[in-house]
Design an enzyme around this catalytic site. Sequence first.
Site, PDB file in Angstrom:
ATOM      1  N   GLU A 288      20.097  17.053  42.100  1.00 49.87           N
ATOM      2  CA  GLU A 288      21.105  16.730  43.109  1.00 49.87           C
ATOM      3  C   GLU A 288      22.406  16.333  42.411  1.00 49.87           C
ATOM      4  O   GLU A 288      22.401  15.704  41.352  1.00 49.87           O
ATOM      5  CB  GLU A 288      20.634  15.562  43.984  1.00 49.87           C
TER       6      GLU A 288
ATOM      7  N   ALA B 126      30.521  45.236  34.065  1.00 46.08           N
ATOM      8  CA  ALA B 126      31.419  46.029  33.199  1.00 46.08           C
ATOM      9  C   ALA B 126      31.091  47.517  33.204  1.00 46.08           C
ATOM     10  O   ALA B 126      31.716  48.291  32.480  1.00 46.08           O
ATOM     11  CB  ALA B 126      31.435  45.507  31.756  1.00 46.08           C
TER      12      ALA B 126
ATOM     13  N   LYS C 246      35.458  57.104  41.942  1.00 43.75           N
ATOM     14  CA  LYS C 246      34.065  56.891  41.553  1.00 43.75           C
ATOM     15  C   LYS C 246      33.181  56.798  42.790  1.00 43.75           C
ATOM     16  O   LYS C 246      33.637  56.516  43.899  1.00 43.75           O
ATOM     17  CB  LYS C 246      33.913  55.616  40.721  1.00 43.75           C
TER      18      LYS C 246
ATOM     19  N   THR D 191      31.656  49.745  35.625  1.00 42.79           N
ATOM     20  CA  THR D 191      32.791  50.498  36.162  1.00 42.79           C
ATOM     21  C   THR D 191      33.871  50.684  35.107  1.00 42.79           C
ATOM     22  O   THR D 191      34.378  51.791  34.894  1.00 42.79           O
ATOM     23  CB  THR D 191      33.380  49.774  37.389  1.00 42.79           C
TER      24      THR D 191
ATOM     25  N   ASP E 209      42.064  45.364  36.991  1.00 46.38           N
ATOM     26  CA  ASP E 209      41.103  44.987  38.031  1.00 46.38           C
ATOM     27  C   ASP E 209      41.119  43.481  38.203  1.00 46.38           C
ATOM     28  O   ASP E 209      41.698  42.753  37.376  1.00 46.38           O
ATOM     29  CB  ASP E 209      39.698  45.476  37.657  1.00 46.38           C
TER      30      ASP E 209
END
EC number: 2.7.6.1
Length: 310
Positions: free
Chosen positions: A36, A222, A190, A224, A216
């Site tokens: 917690e 990674a 893509k 893409t 981006d």
Amino acid sequence: MKLVAGNSNRPLAEAIAKYLNIPLTKSDIRRFADEEVFVEIQENVRGEDVFIIQSTSFPANDNLMELLICIDALRRASAKRITAVIPYFGYARQDRKPGPRTPISAKLVANLIEAAGADRVLTLDLHAGQIQGFFDIPTDNLFGAPVFVDDIQARFNGDDLMVISPDVGGVVRTRALGKRINADLAIVDKRRERAGESEVMNIIGDVSGRKCLLVDDIVDSAGTLCNAAAALMENGAMSVSAYVTHGVLSGAATERVNNSVMEKLLITDSIQPSEEVIKSDKFSVITIAPLIGEAMLRTTEERSVSSLFD
């Protein structure tokens, strides 16, 4: 003006405090034996303008709970205004319903932050701009482009550059950066078969003989970026580097980048970089502390934040 730092990215909080020449407020944020979260603010914050610096990066749920409990502690301590400074806004990719019976988790997180007692939010390069509308409190979405522009100008010195959007969704962001450095734009088309995997189809634009900069907001697996870099080189690009705001870099992402054809992947410190990233020659980390610090200063002084990007 008071600065409270969560545990998600302490070095960034300290850099922001150094920029503002204000010490971090003494606080105790720790875990009980059952994990917690416990928070104790150890200075008087009554009537103060307080900024909590906390990225909701991995572990996202723990860091989000820290943020919420910090906000609650400050609200109950009678802070005048509480600003949640979230350099990386987790759950931002869940900004819509991709299919039936799925959540819009970014909206849920916005509701939680408001319910905890935040008066405003300051964040950087949201994955989707409409997330600002998920909040019913003032929300400033800063842009990393000015930081990238300075580095590009120093690193490439006016070479024949071309900015590349790794997908159709990032065209607006990439075009804005290209306009600042007077560079042409190309797009990687893509098809994503499943989450975390992508297949490059073709390049829209002539990249032959050009130094290409992929742009981006988030690099996660990674896949893409690496696939896009390979496709650009196959289409005659002279070199490929990438500028990405948030280096999530989960799983084998760092290894994938190290083995890719990219010359360099430049990320900001919105998420604290791992030792593996810091030691790699393929990575470079650009600090956003002055940008966020200046936005915080202008917020507390009631001055324009948007003029930072004019």
